[in-house]
Each structure stands twice: as C-alpha cells, then as structure tokens.
Design a protein around this motif. Sequence first.
Motif, mmCIF file in Angstrom:
data_model
loop_
_atom_site.group_PDB
_atom_site.id
_atom_site.type_symbol
_atom_site.label_atom_id
_atom_site.label_comp_id
_atom_site.label_asym_id
_atom_site.label_seq_id
_atom_site.Cartn_x
_atom_site.Cartn_y
_atom_site.Cartn_z
ATOM 1 N N ILE A 22 -96.061 -52.915 11.219
ATOM 2 C CA ILE A 22 -94.705 -52.700 11.740
ATOM 3 C C ILE A 22 -93.704 -52.673 10.593
ATOM 4 N N GLY A 23 -93.873 -53.592 9.621
ATOM 5 C CA GLY A 23 -92.957 -53.635 8.487
ATOM 6 C C GLY A 23 -93.012 -52.359 7.672
ATOM 7 N N VAL A 24 -94.222 -51.854 7.405
ATOM 8 C CA VAL A 24 -94.346 -50.628 6.616
ATOM 9 C C VAL A 24 -93.684 -49.460 7.343
ATOM 10 N N LEU A 25 -93.846 -49.414 8.686
ATOM 11 C CA LEU A 25 -93.380 -48.239 9.421
ATOM 12 C C LEU A 25 -91.883 -48.280 9.702
ATOM 13 N N THR A 26 -91.289 -49.469 9.860
ATOM 14 C CA THR A 26 -89.908 -49.505 10.327
ATOM 15 C C THR A 26 -88.888 -49.794 9.234
ATOM 16 N N ARG A 27 -89.265 -50.440 8.154
ATOM 17 C CA ARG A 27 -88.250 -50.823 7.169
ATOM 18 C C ARG A 27 -87.920 -49.673 6.241
ATOM 19 N N ARG A 28 -86.690 -49.698 5.705
ATOM 20 C CA ARG A 28 -86.244 -48.642 4.799
ATOM 21 C C ARG A 28 -86.364 -49.067 3.349
ATOM 22 N N ASN A 29 -86.135 -50.348 3.065
ATOM 23 C CA ASN A 29 -86.143 -50.834 1.691
ATOM 24 C C ASN A 29 -87.574 -50.796 1.145
ATOM 25 N N VAL A 30 -87.788 -50.092 0.037
ATOM 26 C CA VAL A 30 -89.165 -49.935 -0.458
ATOM 27 C C VAL A 30 -89.733 -51.252 -0.954
ATOM 28 N N VAL A 31 -88.883 -52.204 -1.402
ATOM 29 C CA VAL A 31 -89.404 -53.501 -1.844
ATOM 30 C C VAL A 31 -90.018 -54.240 -0.652
ATOM 31 N N ILE A 32 -89.354 -54.165 0.514
ATOM 32 C CA ILE A 32 -89.875 -54.842 1.707
ATOM 33 C C ILE A 32 -91.127 -54.124 2.211
ATOM 34 N N LEU A 85 -87.971 -45.029 -9.962
ATOM 35 C CA LEU A 85 -87.245 -44.340 -8.888
ATOM 36 C C LEU A 85 -85.771 -44.716 -8.898
ATOM 37 N N PHE A 86 -85.513 -46.031 -9.067
ATOM 38 C CA PHE A 86 -84.118 -46.501 -9.052
ATOM 39 C C PHE A 86 -83.351 -45.930 -10.244
ATOM 40 N N ARG A 87 -84.058 -45.758 -11.373
ATOM 41 C CA ARG A 87 -83.386 -45.214 -12.554
ATOM 42 C C ARG A 87 -82.991 -43.760 -12.322
ATOM 43 N N ASP A 95 -85.821 -43.462 3.079
ATOM 44 C CA ASP A 95 -85.450 -42.203 3.726
ATOM 45 C C ASP A 95 -84.540 -41.349 2.841
ATOM 46 N N GLU A 96 -84.058 -41.923 1.715
ATOM 47 C CA GLU A 96 -83.249 -41.113 0.800
ATOM 48 C C GLU A 96 -84.086 -40.509 -0.317
ATOM 49 N N ILE A 97 -85.371 -40.844 -0.335
ATOM 50 C CA ILE A 97 -86.271 -40.294 -1.347
ATOM 51 C C ILE A 97 -86.896 -39.042 -0.750
ATOM 52 N N ASP A 98 -86.292 -37.882 -1.013
ATOM 53 C CA ASP A 98 -86.784 -36.656 -0.376
ATOM 54 C C ASP A 98 -86.976 -35.556 -1.410
#
Lengths: 102, 164
Positions: A22-32, A85-87, A95-98
Amino acid sequence: MPEITTAHYVMLSAALFSIGTIGVLTRRNVVIILMSIELILNAVNINLVAFSNQLMNMSGQAFAVFVIVDAAAEAAVGLGIIIALFRNKETVNADEIDLMKW
Amino acid sequence: MYEAFFFLFALAAVGFAVNLVLQNHPIHSALSLIGVMASLASLYLMLGAEFIAAVQVIVYAGAIMVLFVFVIMLLNAGEEERTNFSRLAGTLGVPLILVLLASIASIVYRIAPSDEMVRFGDFHGRTADIGRMLFRTYLLPFEIVSILILVALVGAVVLARKES
C-alpha cells in the motif's frame, strides 16, 4: 492465551507485506516509497526465520543474512538515485518525475 | 509468557508499519520504521535467531536508517501535500490489497501445518552454525552477494557524484 504456531508468524509477514505494498502504491515521496520497500524485505525475513525455527534448520537464517545484505545494497543505490534526481529535478515526488513519460 | 510477548511485538510492528504509511513527514516515517525494526528484532530473539536479531538492530536500525535520515535532512524534504489523491486508487486499490491479504491468508491456512508449535526457547541458532553454513554450504552465494554489495557501493558513489 492461544498457542503460537508458524502460521501466526506467516500472517504477521503477510500483513507487513500488504502494508508495504500500500505504501509503495499510494505515497508520492520517493523516500517513503523506499522505506515501504524495506518493510516488504523485512516481511520476507520473518518467514525465513520462522520456518528456520519450525524445521530446526539454520539455512533459513543464512538466507536472512543474504536478504539483509540485499536490503543494504538496495538502500544505498536507491538513495544515490534520489540524490541525483533531486540535483537534476529539484523534487522528491514520484508523480513529478516524468522524464521518460511518452 | 512468550505468547503475550509475541502479540505485544506483533501488534507493535503492525502499528508502526501503518503509522509509516500514514505519516506525512518523512522523518516521522523513518522513526516508525525504526520501531518496526526493533519489534522484529525482539520477535527474532524469541525464535532463537540471536545473530539475525543483532544484525537487524545493527545493520537495519543502525546503518540503513542513518542513511535514510541523512538523505531526508540533505534533501530538506518537507511535508507531502496531498492534492488530487487518485480516487481510483482509493476505491479500487485498497479492496484489492485486502483481497491479496485474504488470499495469502487462505493459502497459508491450507498449506501450513497449523498444529506445528513454534519452539520458543527450545531452539538456539548459534552464530557459529550460521558462519559455518555461510562459508561451507553457501560459499558461492556468499561470494556473489559480496560482489553485489561492492557493485552497489561503487554505483552509489557514481550516482551521487557531482558531474564536472
């Protein structure tokens, strides 16, 4: 108090696996998302150690060591990717990594 | 005695895991993950897996979580804003996850010998046995895994390096 069987441990493992999914599928923050993957790998380890106890065989614990090494390698590479990625994109939201979206 | 401790730590692990997924701030999730690791280490200790419990605390709760917290502070990532949460994921995804859990549970109850008790305090996995097994029976996988972690180390350095 009910007796504890191996099935109890397997059920705990299944619960942690589902929560991690559930965490992998629903969260947006890649660290989480990466932390949820760690949760899934831990669910594997519970199974290995519980069946090692039931069968009185140490192979399960040896494989648990391999899984822990895998998790460490995955965390190192994953966090390196997140920093790169952050750099470049100034974001940690999945969802902003497209870049490769068609 | 052992039964009460099993339920205590199992409920703690599941509670911390749910908290990990629900928290908005990454640092709170990281603290919850440390709680999960500590509860699981206690469960391993009860199963007689002393070495795995120690490695769980040292490697997971120590090294890997330090790496996570370090990256969270480096990125200075704040709270995640929950705009346009996918409605499809809520109405379709959560029931499907519950179906997945239920199917795993039914399979477990079909194939697992449910009368098999866990040997609390009866089975001691000695560290020497694990070492002997790693360096004799599983020598080739051990070497492959050491190459894997070397590759991961070099890869992480290359990925995080500043491009000149």
